[in-house]
Design an enzyme around this catalytic site. Structure first.
Site: not given
Ligand code: GLA
Length: 780
Positions: A472, A540
């Site tokens: 990420d 997301d």
């Molecule tokens: C980001 C990612 C999510 C999740 C969060 C965790 O927003 O896109 O899918 O992994 O971080 O903090």
């Protein structure tokens, strides 16, 4: 295929030709990019200049103005006043350059770069045209690689400083292409967090349109992919061109419609805050740009991109390899979990058919919310007493693979790493840095930071059976300043070079780990990341209605095999919209299926439905992940169709999504795509059922006893019974199916039969198409 005859270069793919020649002046004139042409005398398509043209500045006495020519890579300051691909301060202090032909070479392979990822392929051929400045020993190599089967040509440049002084490069595009036309519709993918990659199309008839990012990554604001379509071009008809870039940093694509009917499109690293001092003897490698064209509409153009990504971009070992169905704990638990909770989720997931369990954020350091812990990848023993190894072993023992989340490019001020090495974080000395999600970005231009990340991630990966990593990156870069570079104009690009070094090392050391890249969802969905990580978390936002736009937009450039797509809870955490479980699955099935919800909150019927979804997906997985993907033009606002067709055209799946229910709607016609005209197919709806709650008060009129809507009996009935609907089955030849089938009527305000389509708001259906031959072979 690449040939050269009398200084005319022909680059040929299965269906396209790219042709240019060396002019007597030494500049390169583009002659054609479009349908495949045979080798012939190309004088008919030379640009004819035989008199001056108004106020044009002439390069040579007589008639030649560079401004009026379709050029391959225009020289700066010699009378071409369009947007320039290369701007740099030369040893004489001027910005004037004049690169002309000095030689060329054709080789039978793709040429990997030293510092940046490059597309690969056994059938690739490369043409290197060397241009030399007329005054200084500075060379520019234009590198063209032909990917015959994918109908793609890539371009990039190498700039070499042969002088004894520093050249200051302010702008260097990977490719510049001049097309003859008065106007184009330009399609870009734009948005932001939870609304990534929405496609926008507008006519561009004059001036310059720029699609770029300045956040430090390819960004969710503007994806690097751009399409130019002749006005009137649709998904299945008409001429269009596509460009994209194998790069994850600030990108820039500009389209200029000039005053004489030539459209210049160029793409490369964004000149935003860019300045690269090129030392004597040094070489600058620009990222690889991807070009393709089709005369058969935008779907066909996308198929070129998809083939290219699947066979020439993602790590070869993942090419065509089916990806597991996963469950991710993020939306179910956020940071609040312990081993018991995780194991019970995993146990339930296994029962439903899930293959990979992914532990998301919160497993390390003091990471109990998003204010602390980033940078410290020591497991939190309070949550996971047996460590990652202990947990992974237990999950493996259940028959599931285990996957783990990292955010290695970031640091919280509240972390052991920051306390020890505050200098690792990007910030300008003496200024208070702006923060995003309470975190700072690590300076990946520094080698010690790269090494720290490599060792942290590799230590964890070596410590346990980890089959998958979600990588990420959750904020944009600000306050950019790096100790590692002699000029701050190098900082953005050096970050990306550092990132690629880290990714190359880790993915090479752990070749069996499946990496999924993520950046607050789809904030870094680009070909550069895909070179190391074969899939990307698209957004997301898992609301299926939003996903139609996001996945539909991404599909212009990226195949379904690259898009993480999960079924989550309803109402949705991002939109609060309620949608049927069926639709959530139908949208996710056109990507890499996963689940991201609390399985404990599901009733028996929902669990049964999910288990059926997973088993259906597994039996159609190859088709859904690697089939030819089609979009539709029709009614994009209220009805969205997606279709995938297997490579051999024997099988297909069509998804038909309705946004809002219209009262007494008209009959729908479905035009199937990509089938063989002469083949007999069987078309059938995938078994569908609906929640009886959707009928509201109507139920009491059809049940034998009067039941209270919303009462105990109906509430319990809901948990064990659903109403079947939308049962359809036909046999027909491909030509008929492509001309359009009239599918069953929708609910028109009265009556119900199991054939009726009860879609309602946000309803959807799936249809499978299988050739009769396959059905008879028992392959259903
Ligand atoms: C980001 C990612 C999510 C999740 C969060 C965790 O927003 O896109 O899918 O992994 O971080 O903090």
């Amino acid at each position: 295929m690449i040939t050269e005859k009398n200084k005319v270069f022909m680059l040929t793919t299965r269906e396209t030709s790219y042709i240019f020649r060396v002019l007597p002046s030494g500049h390169l004139e583009n002659l054609h990019y479009g349908d495949r042409l045979r080798e012939q005398d190309f004088r008919a398509i030379h640009m004819k200049q035989n008199a001056g043209a108004g106020s044009s500045v002439l390069y040579r006495d007589g008639a030649m103005s560079l401004d009026l020519l379709p050029l391959e890579y225009a020289p700066n300051g010699k009378g071409d006043y369009r947007i320039m691909p290369l701007e740099m301060e030369m040893p004489d202090g001027s910005f004037v350059t004049d690169f002309v032909y000095a030689g060329h070479e054709i080789i039978e392979e793709a040429l990997p770069m030293e510092t940046l990822p490059t597309a690969y392929g056994e059938d690739a051929m490369t043409l290197i045209v060397t241009l030399r400045d007329k005054l200084f020993p500075v060379t520019l190599k234009l590198i063209y690689t032909v990917f015959y089967d994918a109908d793609v040509i890539t371009r990039r440049v190498l700039l070499k400083n042969g002088t004894d002084q520093i050249l200051k490069v302010r702008k260097i595009m990977s490719a510049s292409l001049d097309l003859l036309s008065e106007s184009y519709d330009v399609i870009t993918l734009d948005g932001g967090w939870i609304r990534e990659a929405h496609a926008h199309r507008r006519n561009h008839a004059y001036g310059t349109l720029v699609n770029e990012s300045s956040t430090g990554s390819s960004s969710n604001r503007h994806n690097p992919g751009v399409i130019l379509a002749r006005p009137g071009t649709t998904e299945d008809h008409g001429r269009c061109y596509g460009v994209n870039l194998l790069y994850s940093g600030n990108h820039h694509t500009a389209v200029e419609v000039s005053s004489h009917g030539i459209v210049r499109v160029m793409t490369g690293i964004s000149p935003h805050n860019f300045l690269w001092p090129l030392a004597p003897g040094a070489v600058f490698e620009a990222p690889e740009a991807v070009l393709t064209t089709s005369g058969k509409g935008v779907n066909d153009l996308s198929h070129h991109f998809h083939d290219f990504v699947n066979h020439h971009v993602i790590p070869e070992r993942w090419s065509g390899k089916e990806r597991p169905v996963l469950l991710n704990n993020w939306e179910a638990t956020f940071f609040d979990f312990n081993e018991r909770k995780i194991l019970s989720m995993a146990r339930e997931a296994k029962k439903l058919g899930v293959e990979l369990f992914v532990l998301d954020d919160g497993w390390f350091g003091e990471r109990n919310d998003d204010t602390a812990g980033l940078g410290d990848y020591e497991v939190n023993r309070k949550k996971l007493p047996g460590g990652i190894r202990g947990l992974a072993d237990k999950i493996n023992a259940m028959g599931l693979y285990f996957g783990l989340w990292f955010e290695p490019e970031m640091v919280n001020e509240d972390s052991a790493l920051f306390r020890k090495h505050p200098e690792y974080a990007i910030r300008v000395p003496g200024r208070k840095p702006s923060k995003g999600r309470n975190q700072l970005v690590l300076d990946l231009a520094r080698e010690e930071v790269q090494n720290y990340i490599i060792s942290q991630v590799e230590t964890v990966l070596a410590s346990a059976p980890i089959a998958y990593v979600k990588w990420d990156m959750n904020r944009h870069i600000s306050d950019l300043y790096s100790e590692a570079v002699p000029h701050q104009g190098m900082a953005f690009h050096s970050y990306i070079l550092g990132l690629y070094r880290v990714l190359r090392k880790i993915t090479e050391d752990f070749p069996d780990v499946l990496f999924e890249s993520c950046s607050s969802g789809g904030n870094r969905f680009d070909l550069g990341m895909l070179c190391y990580m074969p899939q990307t978390w698209a957004s997301d936002n898992t609301d299926p209605i939003e996903r139609l736009k996001i996945q539909g937009g991404l599909s212009y450039f990226y195949p379904p095999s690259t898009m993480g797509a999960h079924v989550s809870q309803s109402p949705h955490q991002q939109t609060l919209r309620r949608t049927p479980l069926e639709t959530r699955f139908h949208a996710a099935t056109f990507g890499l299926l996963g689940y991201e919800l609390d399985l404990q909150h599901l009733n028996l019927k929902e669990k049964e439905e999910i288990s059926q979804q997973i088993s259906w997906y597994k039996s159609h997985r190859k088709l859904m992940q690697f089939g030819r993907f089609y979009r539709y033009d029709e009614e994009k606002d209220n009805r969205v169709n997606f279709m995938v067709v297997s490579e051999d055209q024997e099988k297909a799946v069509l998804g038909n999504f309705q946004i809002l229910q219209k009262p007494s709607p008209s009959f729908d016609v479905l035009r199937l795509k990509g089938l063989l005209k002469e083949r007999l197919y069987q078309v059938e709806t995938v078994k569908a059922s609906m929640d009886i709650e959707a009928y509201g008060e109507l139920l009491k009129h059809i049940t034998p006893v009067k039941l209270k809507p919303g009462g105990l009996i109906l509430r319990n009935a809901r948990k064990i019974y659903r109403l079947p609907h939308n049962v359809e089955r036909y046999e027909a030849y491909g030509d008929l199916l492509q001309s359009g089938i009239r599918i069953s009527q929708q609910f028109m305000g009265t009556g119900y039969s199991k054939e009726t389509r009860m879609l309602g708001d946000f309803g959807s259906q799936l249809m499978t198409v299988i050739s009769k031959e396959e059905v008879e072979n028992g392959d259903r």
